[in-house]
Structures are given as C-alpha cells and as structure tokens.
Design a protein around this motif. Structure first.
Motif, PDB file in Angstrom:
ATOM      1  N   ASN A 106       0.804  -1.221   0.000  1.00 51.89           N
ATOM      2  CA  ASN A 106       0.000   0.000   0.000  1.00 51.89           C
ATOM      3  C   ASN A 106       0.838   1.271   0.000  1.00 51.89           C
ATOM      4  OD1 ASN A 106      -2.494  -1.495   0.219  1.00 51.89           O
ATOM      5  ND2 ASN A 106      -1.962  -1.875   2.355  1.00 51.89           N
ATOM      6  N   GLY A 107       2.057   1.192   0.481  1.00 55.18           N
ATOM      7  CA  GLY A 107       2.917   2.368   0.529  1.00 55.18           C
ATOM      8  C   GLY A 107       4.301   1.994   1.029  1.00 55.18           C
ATOM      9  N   TYR A 108       5.232   2.920   0.893  1.00 53.05           N
ATOM     10  CA  TYR A 108       6.596   2.639   1.337  1.00 53.05           C
ATOM     11  C   TYR A 108       7.388   3.937   1.451  1.00 53.05           C
ATOM     12  CZ  TYR A 108       7.603   3.126  -3.684  1.00 53.05           C
ATOM     13  OH  TYR A 108       7.702   3.596  -4.975  1.00 53.05           O
ATOM     14  N   ILE A 109       8.398   3.896   2.335  1.00 49.20           N
ATOM     15  CA  ILE A 109       9.441   4.920   2.408  1.00 49.20           C
ATOM     16  C   ILE A 109      10.753   4.149   2.518  1.00 49.20           C
ATOM     17  CG2 ILE A 109      10.410   6.863   3.690  1.00 49.20           C
ATOM     18  CD1 ILE A 109       7.609   7.468   4.737  1.00 49.20           C
ATOM     19  N   LEU A 110      11.540   4.156   1.464  1.00 53.26           N
ATOM     20  CA  LEU A 110      12.727   3.300   1.381  1.00 53.26           C
ATOM     21  C   LEU A 110      13.993   4.145   1.427  1.00 53.26           C
ATOM     22  CD1 LEU A 110      11.428   0.885  -1.414  1.00 53.26           C
ATOM     23  CD2 LEU A 110      11.071   0.757   1.068  1.00 53.26           C
ATOM     24  N   GLU A 111      14.621   4.177   2.597  1.00 57.21           N
ATOM     25  CA  GLU A 111      15.817   4.996   2.794  1.00 57.21           C
ATOM     26  C   GLU A 111      17.049   4.177   3.173  1.00 57.21           C
ATOM     27  OE1 GLU A 111      14.927   9.227   4.320  1.00 57.21           O
ATOM     28  OE2 GLU A 111      13.544   7.948   5.464  1.00 57.21           O
ATOM     29  N   ALA A 112      16.929   2.851   3.179  1.00 53.65           N
ATOM     30  CA  ALA A 112      18.094   2.000   3.462  1.00 53.65           C
ATOM     31  C   ALA A 112      18.927   1.882   2.189  1.00 53.65           C
ATOM     32  CB  ALA A 112      17.643   0.627   3.959  1.00 53.65           C
ATOM     33  N   ILE A 113      19.748   2.883   1.976  1.00 58.12           N
ATOM     34  CA  ILE A 113      20.571   2.993   0.772  1.00 58.12           C
ATOM     35  C   ILE A 113      22.035   3.074   1.201  1.00 58.12           C
ATOM     36  CG2 ILE A 113      21.095   4.483  -1.208  1.00 58.12           C
ATOM     37  CD1 ILE A 113      18.132   5.404  -1.065  1.00 58.12           C
ATOM     38  N   PRO A 114      22.927   2.299   0.599  1.00 61.88           N
ATOM     39  CA  PRO A 114      24.342   2.365   0.984  1.00 61.88           C
ATOM     40  C   PRO A 114      24.854   3.800   0.972  1.00 61.88           C
ATOM     41  CG  PRO A 114      23.984   0.544  -0.534  1.00 61.88           C
ATOM     42  CD  PRO A 114      22.696   1.313  -0.479  1.00 61.88           C
ATOM     43  N   PRO A 115      25.662   4.186   1.962  1.00 62.46           N
ATOM     44  CA  PRO A 115      26.156   5.570   2.058  1.00 62.46           C
ATOM     45  C   PRO A 115      26.809   6.085   0.777  1.00 62.46           C
ATOM     46  CG  PRO A 115      26.672   4.380   4.069  1.00 62.46           C
ATOM     47  CD  PRO A 115      26.105   3.371   3.106  1.00 62.46           C
ATOM     48  N   SER A 116      27.540   5.233   0.087  1.00 67.01           N
ATOM     49  CA  SER A 116      28.200   5.683  -1.146  1.00 67.01           C
ATOM     50  C   SER A 116      27.177   6.025  -2.224  1.00 67.01           C
ATOM     51  CB  SER A 116      29.159   4.610  -1.658  1.00 67.01           C
ATOM     52  OG  SER A 116      28.460   3.399  -1.934  1.00 67.01           O
ATOM     53  N   GLU A 117      26.108   5.232  -2.312  1.00 66.63           N
ATOM     54  CA  GLU A 117      25.046   5.501  -3.282  1.00 66.63           C
ATOM     55  C   GLU A 117      24.298   6.781  -2.907  1.00 66.63           C
ATOM     56  OE1 GLU A 117      23.798   3.342  -6.026  1.00 66.63           O
ATOM     57  OE2 GLU A 117      25.837   2.601  -5.840  1.00 66.63           O
ATOM     58  N   ARG A 118      24.086   6.965  -1.615  1.00 69.93           N
ATOM     59  CA  ARG A 118      23.384   8.165  -1.142  1.00 69.93           C
ATOM     60  C   ARG A 118      24.189   9.426  -1.494  1.00 69.93           C
ATOM     61  NH1 ARG A 118      22.659  11.729   2.993  1.00 69.93           N
ATOM     62  NH2 ARG A 118      20.494  12.049   3.644  1.00 69.93           N
ATOM     63  N   ALA A 119      25.483   9.378  -1.203  1.00 73.39           N
ATOM     64  CA  ALA A 119      26.344  10.523  -1.495  1.00 73.39           C
ATOM     65  C   ALA A 119      26.398  10.795  -2.995  1.00 73.39           C
ATOM     66  CB  ALA A 119      27.748  10.281  -0.944  1.00 73.39           C
ATOM     67  N   LYS A 120      26.450   9.735  -3.798  1.00 70.93           N
ATOM     68  CA  LYS A 120      26.497   9.889  -5.255  1.00 70.93           C
ATOM     69  C   LYS A 120      25.221  10.540  -5.770  1.00 70.93           C
ATOM     70  CE  LYS A 120      28.005   8.992  -9.496  1.00 70.93           C
ATOM     71  NZ  LYS A 120      29.169   9.680 -10.098  1.00 70.93           N
ATOM     72  N   ALA A 121      24.072  10.125  -5.227  1.00 73.21           N
ATOM     73  CA  ALA A 121      22.794  10.680  -5.671  1.00 73.21           C
ATOM     74  C   ALA A 121      22.704  12.176  -5.361  1.00 73.21           C
ATOM     75  CB  ALA A 121      21.638   9.931  -5.001  1.00 73.21           C
ATOM     76  N   ILE A 122      23.145  12.577  -4.180  1.00 75.36           N
ATOM     77  CA  ILE A 122      23.123  14.000  -3.810  1.00 75.36           C
ATOM     78  C   ILE A 122      24.048  14.795  -4.722  1.00 75.36           C
ATOM     79  CG2 ILE A 122      23.697  15.657  -1.989  1.00 75.36           C
ATOM     80  CD1 ILE A 122      22.879  13.475   0.042  1.00 75.36           C
ATOM     81  N   SER A 123      25.232  14.247  -4.995  1.00 75.47           N
ATOM     82  CA  SER A 123      26.192  14.918  -5.861  1.00 75.47           C
ATOM     83  C   SER A 123      25.635  15.100  -7.269  1.00 75.47           C
ATOM     84  CB  SER A 123      27.495  14.109  -5.912  1.00 75.47           C
ATOM     85  OG  SER A 123      28.406  14.663  -6.837  1.00 75.47           O
ATOM     86  N   VAL A 124      25.005  14.046  -7.804  1.00 77.78           N
ATOM     87  CA  VAL A 124      24.429  14.120  -9.145  1.00 77.78           C
ATOM     88  C   VAL A 124      23.317  15.163  -9.195  1.00 77.78           C
ATOM     89  CG1 VAL A 124      23.029  12.839 -10.821  1.00 77.78           C
ATOM     90  CG2 VAL A 124      25.063  11.782  -9.832  1.00 77.78           C
ATOM     91  N   ALA A 125      22.497  15.196  -8.139  1.00 78.22           N
ATOM     92  CA  ALA A 125      21.404  16.179  -8.095  1.00 78.22           C
ATOM     93  C   ALA A 125      21.948  17.603  -8.122  1.00 78.22           C
ATOM     94  CB  ALA A 125      20.551  15.954  -6.853  1.00 78.22           C
ATOM     95  N   LEU A 126      22.984  17.862  -7.335  1.00 83.53           N
ATOM     96  CA  LEU A 126      23.530  19.219  -7.249  1.00 83.53           C
ATOM     97  C   LEU A 126      24.325  19.616  -8.486  1.00 83.53           C
ATOM     98  CD1 LEU A 126      24.566  19.373  -3.485  1.00 83.53           C
ATOM     99  CD2 LEU A 126      22.731  20.649  -4.624  1.00 83.53           C
ATOM    100  N   GLN A 127      24.762  18.639  -9.256  1.00 84.31           N
ATOM    101  CA  GLN A 127      25.447  18.954 -10.513  1.00 84.31           C
ATOM    102  C   GLN A 127      24.467  19.352 -11.615  1.00 84.31           C
ATOM    103  OE1 GLN A 127      28.184  15.763 -11.590  1.00 84.31           O
ATOM    104  NE2 GLN A 127      28.842  15.590  -9.469  1.00 84.31           N
ATOM    105  N   ASN A 128      23.172  19.128 -11.356  1.00 87.51           N
ATOM    106  CA  ASN A 128      22.156  19.568 -12.303  1.00 87.51           C
ATOM    107  C   ASN A 128      21.880  21.050 -12.074  1.00 87.51           C
ATOM    108  OD1 ASN A 128      19.002  20.086 -12.697  1.00 87.51           O
ATOM    109  ND2 ASN A 128      19.614  18.481 -14.140  1.00 87.51           N
ATOM    110  N   GLY A 129      22.010  21.866 -13.115  1.00 81.99           N
ATOM    111  CA  GLY A 129      21.884  23.313 -12.965  1.00 81.99           C
ATOM    112  C   GLY A 129      20.547  23.748 -12.412  1.00 81.99           C
TER     113      GLY A 129
END
Length: 201
Positions: free
Chosen positions: A111-134
C-alpha cells in the motif's frame, strides 16, 4: 597394469567430486544462514501458523537495495479478516530503514513505502548528481535550502513508471518547514546517474 590403475582411480575421482559438491553446498547454506536477518513481531498476538504465513509473505515482498537487511521488525494489526502490516527493515550499513506498508489476507498487497536504506556511497552519489544539475542547484540556493540535509529515497518501478520508466529510481529531496515551506526534489536514474525529473514548490 596401467588399465587397472586407471579403473581404480575412477572411484577416487568421483568421491572427490562428490566431496567437493557437498562442501560447496554446505558453504552456500552457511553463507545463506549468515545473511538471514533477525525477524521480530510486534502488535496483535499471532499464533505460530499466522507468524509463519506472514513472515513468508513479507520476505517475498521486500526488496533491499544493494545491501542485506540485518534486522526486520513486523508490526501486525488484525482488521476484519485481514492483516495490516508495517515492516521496518534495518541494515547495519545505513542510518535510515526501509519501511513498507502492506495488507494481507492470503495475498500480500503493498500500500505504501518509504525506502531509505541505501548504501552511504550511493546516497552521497545521488546527492552529488542532483547538485550537478543546474536547475536543481539554482532552486536549492534560490529557496535557501543549501543548509538543509536532503533525504535520499528509493522509488520502486511501479511508482517510477508514472514519471519516467518502470525501473528502480532514487529521489533526492530538500525540505524546509515553517511559515514558508519549500521543497526541491530530483528524480535520478541510478543506471546512468542522471536527473530525469525536477519538482519544486
């Protein structure tokens, strides 16, 4: 003499192969046992048959992301012939858990989910990719969100298909609460590490 020696070696060869297969199977069983998470139940009282059915259904319905769950908490509430189930999945690698909301009456429904169990390296990479977007970077700074810690969550294919494609995606979201709340969120394709959608309000 040579033929007799060769014949005698055949049983030894097959015995060695059998021993090797047995050893590998035992190693795989031990390795699998080590991977089995600790499962605990909370909520309404359940008999052993109910626990086994729910555990089996839940274990088939949860999907970790590039890691193994170490501890799973299953909270159950009985409701007119079916079960309301909330599952908290923890990994020692991660600060945050995966949370699934199911209902079950012989068939498990997500019915729903909040999925935040993400390896730290993947989490850091995702934030970096987001901020590299203008567009994302400009919105984050324009809305004064640069001091906020973003959440990074996994989006399952059945949800992601509504916005991009039927595949696992990651969302990076900056949120500021208060009298003038602001949100900036980026949807990321982790296969190519690219921002594919941006929302803000």
């Amino acid at each position: 003499m040579m033929k007799r020696a060769t014949i005698l070696l055949f049983p030894l060869f097959f015995a060695f192969i059998a021993l090797l297969i047995f050893t590998v199977q035992e190693w795989q069983r031990e390795e699998q046992a080590e991977w089995m998470p600790k499962v605990e139940f909370q909520g309404d009282a359940l008999n052993d048959a109910e626990k086994n059915d729910i555990r089996e259904a839940v274990m088939g319905g949860i999907i970790p992301y590039k890691l193994e769950y170490d501890h799973i908490n299953i909270s159950v509430k009985k409701n007119n012939g079916y079960y309301e189930i909330k599952v908290f999945c923890f990994s020692d690698e991660c600060e945050y858990p995966d949370v699934y909301d199911f209902s079950y009456n012989g068939n498990l429904v997500l019915n729903g989910y909040i999925l935040e169990a993400i390896p730290p390296s993947e989490r850091a990479k995702a934030i970096s990719v987001a901020l590299q977007n203008g567009e994302v970077a400009n919105l984050v700074f324009a809305k004064g969100l640069e001091e906020e810690t973003p959440s990074v969550r996994r989006i399952l294919p059945e949800t992601a298909v509504k916005f991009y494609a039927a595949k696992t995606m990651l969302s990076v979201t900056w949120t500021k609460l208060g009298s003038r709340p602001s949100v900036v969120s980026a949807l990321i394709d982790p296969d190519v590490w690219k921002v594919v959608q941006v929302w803000n309000y």
